[in-house]
Scaffold this active site. Sequence first.
Site, PDB file in Angstrom:
ATOM      1  N   ASP A 182       0.768  -1.245   0.000  1.00 57.99           N
ATOM      2  CA  ASP A 182       0.000   0.000   0.000  1.00 57.99           C
ATOM      3  C   ASP A 182       0.800   1.296   0.000  1.00 57.99           C
ATOM      4  OD1 ASP A 182      -1.752  -2.068   0.406  1.00 57.99           O
ATOM      5  OD2 ASP A 182      -2.911  -1.049   1.939  1.00 57.99           O
ATOM      6  N   GLU A 414       3.294  -7.345  12.034  1.00 56.31           N
ATOM      7  CA  GLU A 414       2.872  -7.139  10.642  1.00 56.31           C
ATOM      8  C   GLU A 414       4.101  -6.985   9.738  1.00 56.31           C
ATOM      9  OE1 GLU A 414       0.469  -3.634  10.367  1.00 56.31           O
ATOM     10  OE2 GLU A 414      -0.094  -3.979   8.282  1.00 56.31           O
TER      11      GLU A 414
HETATM   12  C1  GLC Z   1      -2.205  -3.454   4.883  1.00 58.20           C
HETATM   13  C2  GLC Z   1      -1.375  -4.121   3.782  1.00 58.20           C
HETATM   14  C3  GLC Z   1      -2.271  -4.972   2.896  1.00 58.20           C
HETATM   15  C4  GLC Z   1      -3.089  -5.914   3.769  1.00 58.20           C
HETATM   16  C5  GLC Z   1      -3.880  -5.149   4.828  1.00 58.20           C
HETATM   17  C6  GLC Z   1      -4.591  -6.043   5.812  1.00 58.20           C
HETATM   18  O1  GLC Z   1      -3.050  -2.511   4.356  1.00 58.20           O
HETATM   19  O2  GLC Z   1      -0.695  -3.174   3.040  1.00 58.20           O
HETATM   20  O3  GLC Z   1      -1.496  -5.681   1.980  1.00 58.20           O
HETATM   21  O4  GLC Z   1      -3.929  -6.677   2.986  1.00 58.20           O
HETATM   22  O5  GLC Z   1      -2.987  -4.369   5.568  1.00 58.20           O
HETATM   23  O6  GLC Z   1      -3.663  -6.856   6.458  1.00 58.20           O
END
Ligand code: GLC
Length: 446
Positions: A182, A414
């Site tokens: 993102d 994460e």
């Molecule tokens: C963040 C990441 C994306 C993921 C989401 C939920 O936005 O960039 O890839 O799917 O989190 O974990």
Amino acid sequence: MLSFSFYNSTMTNNNLIQKAETVLNNNFKEDKGFTIPCEGLYPFQWNWDSGFIAIGFAHYDATKAKREIEALLSAQWENGFIPHIVFHNDSDTYFPGPDFHQSKLHPLASKTHRTTGMTQPPVLGFVLKELYDIIEDKVDILNFIKRNIDKVYNNHEHFYTYRDPNKEGLVYIYHNWESGTDNSPIWDDIWATMDPPKYKFERRDTTHVDAAQRPTNREYDYYLHLIEIAKEHNYDDAKIAELSPFLVQDPLFNAMLIKSNAALIELYGLIGNSDDKIKTLKQWQTKAIKRFNEKLFNEKLGAYVHYDLRNEKQIEYLSSSSFAPIFADIPNEERVETIVKTMMKKFGTEDRYLCASFDPESDRFNPKKYWRGPVWINLNWLLYRGLKAYGFYDLSNRVKKDSIELIEKYGFYEYFDSRKEVKENAGYGGNNFSWSAALLIDFLKS
Ligand code: GLC
């Protein structure tokens, strides 16, 4: 007799697996049958997260693995589109929610579920194949695949029909949230072409996580503006292709689609009586791989890059997405040697964990910020599989070892700092993060 160190590491692994299962089980929502990525920060069902999560469940709870996939597919649109978030439940811990996205503006949006109007990397095809390989009851899992495979096929057909305006076998994304990566610095070049209004909104992510690890408010203006443009045109793909300032052919996204095509070909082969679909999939596949290699490889950088379809040029930066095509068998033997050299020289020095999400030598690299540098376990898992399949056993083992070590030391975060010199608190973003747990299980069990 087992040696102590072997016994010890088996104990540690079993302990880690147990912890990972606890993370997944706690994030699983029993009533709706899906798993949140993590509490607070991501309280709904995310598309590609669910794919990775199902792989983790497959190792110890086939029912949950199947429910995860079915919950996602239950929100598929009538045109085959599979959204990036499914809002099964209400939550005020996340922005922007269903009221902002208004996906029902699209006439074929899900009638039963609230969703976003964008998608995420299409992992479901290869995830079905993983489930088939992992789950012991082959009759049951093949029946499950038979019930669901056409939905995934329809999704691929949607991509090639509506997301490939040049009919060249490469599909576009129109939003950075579709990429999965993102907040990558790749998008900075595109933000520089835009001047969106300053929106009034209340961020929620920064109430859960240190703002230094998340995008800025101005970056959120770009994200929201792209959604506003899509909404103005009722999420019509052709209009978006004509008007969106963000229109990108992403090597990670397209590699996921190609890998999923290959998996569907194998699975339809197992199911039988599917010659027409196999023929079409093979046509998509041949065209896609050829064009991918022609258009997305950058000789100077020695790896694949993103292509800015709006401004008709490659975006010349290296990221972990530059190496992801290895997972989908896209480069030939000669090219894969080049890619691995690039990876080792820039990302793989001994003072770093593999694999930083962005070029550590670039001035855009930020070791702590969301996709602008940290290591992500899902990208590592893709690289591990790809490197192993091409015969780079030492390197693939290093990626696996680094992934396990990071989780063991810091927890199920994460994302993680790639610099080995950082000894404390090198886990960032959400904690008890589902795909880190799910893929740890797969790393340790397969
Ligand atoms: C963040 C990441 C994306 C993921 C989401 C939920 O936005 O960039 O890839 O799917 O989190 O974990």
